[in-house]
Design an enzyme around this catalytic site. Structure first.
Site, PDB file in Angstrom:
ATOM      1  N   ASP A  25     -12.004  19.227  89.183  1.00  0.00           N
ATOM      2  CA  ASP A  25     -10.619  19.016  89.614  1.00  0.00           C
ATOM      3  C   ASP A  25     -10.361  17.515  89.766  1.00  0.00           C
ATOM      4  O   ASP A  25     -11.291  16.750  90.034  1.00  0.00           O
ATOM      5  CB  ASP A  25     -10.372  19.648  90.992  1.00  0.00           C
TER       6      ASP A  25
HETATM    7  N1  URA Z   1     -15.256  23.969  92.024  1.00  0.00           N
HETATM    8  C1  URA Z   1     -14.083  23.484  92.471  1.00  0.00           C
HETATM    9  O1  URA Z   1     -13.420  24.076  93.297  1.00  0.00           O
HETATM   10  N2  URA Z   1     -13.657  22.296  91.991  1.00  0.00           N
HETATM   11  C2  URA Z   1     -14.352  21.600  91.078  1.00  0.00           C
HETATM   12  O2  URA Z   1     -13.920  20.525  90.674  1.00  0.00           O
HETATM   13  C3  URA Z   1     -15.572  22.121  90.624  1.00  0.00           C
HETATM   14  C4  URA Z   1     -16.002  23.314  91.121  1.00  0.00           C
END
Ligand code: URA
Length: 248
Positions: free
Chosen positions: A101
């Site tokens: 993310d």
């Molecule tokens: N899980 C998440 O919630 N965000 C990420 O960026 C990677 C794994």
């Protein structure tokens, strides 16, 4: 590089095999037969085997990046935010291996090796990814850890059991082998501890060893380790068979 190595890279034979081919007089460099496997050559040396030009196969590139916050891990962003690809500014066309993310920091890989990217991201190979999260509503309860270890019901299905360890009253280390969207955030929210910050600290055998925003090319040994140790499952898990279609 050595002539024998050049031939091996070009897919002619193993390095040992190439030495024999060279000694047998089947290899020319700039039109002349060369019988010394140690002769130094490069792409411009016009190496031929049995008269055919030999070009070394390009070695795949894998870059490890410690992604900062606010950088997106798609190859392009519709909102003109910086991407992991623009951040490293590579000459080759590289693609992110899976996603983090925009708010998540930590280890992300980029490569031009599609097969390796698939091995590392397809859930059937179960490559472990390790995350450290700082969460709200501390202290983290034992019951929450147990739920994470058993599997958590999310709107798109049950998660596989995760490895979960409390490393401080408000910090947890979580190892998952899947890659559902925002999985760690949703799992922790579901067990009562919304994420305040999230970092990926390892991808398979590879540990984060870079400062924020820094990146480096992986060595051949590291790439081989990634390729050959994709998590707990050496063999791909069998996919469930579909029931046969009913005839009308
Ligand atoms: N899980 C998440 O919630 N965000 C990420 O960026 C990677 C794994």
């Amino acid at each position: 590089m050595r002539l024998s190595r050049y031939l091996a890279h070009g897919g002619i034979s193993s390095r040992r095999g190439a030495e024999e081919l060279i000694r047998d007089g089947r290899v020319t460099v700039a039109g002349e037969v060369v019988t010394d496997p140690a002769r130094d050559v490069d792409e411009d040396s016009s190496v031929r085997f049995d008269g055919k030009q030999v070009r070394p196969v390009e070695q795949p590139v894998v870059i490890a990046l410690n992604k900062p916050k606010g950088v997106v891990s798609t190859a392009k962003d519709t909102h003109d935010r910086p991407t992991v690809v623009t951040l490293i500014g590579a000459k080759r066309r590289l693609y992110p291996v899976g996603r983090l993310d925009a708010d998540t920091t930590g280890l992300i890989l980029l490569t031009d090796d599609g097969e390796l990217a698939n091995r590392l991201t397809h859930p059937r190979y179960g490559v472990p990814k390790t995350y450290r999260a700082t969460v709200a509503k501390a202290p983290i309860k034992e019951e929450a850890l147990e739920r994470l270890r058993t599997g958590v019901e999310l709107e798109d299905g049950m998660t596989a059991p995760a490895e979960a360890k409390r490393v401080a009253p408000d910090k947890i280390e979580l190892i998952i082998r899947e890659g559902k969207k925002r999985q760690v955030r949703r799992m922790l929210e579901e067990v009562g501890h919304p994420v305040k910050s999230l970092q990926r600290v390892a991808f398979g055998p590879l540990k984060l060893d870079l400062g924020e925003g820094a990146f480096r090319q992986l060595t051949k040994v590291e790439i081989e380790r990634l390729r050959s140790t994709p998590g707990a499952f050496q063999q791909p898990k069998r996919e469930a068979k579909r029931p046969p279609r009913k005839r009308r």
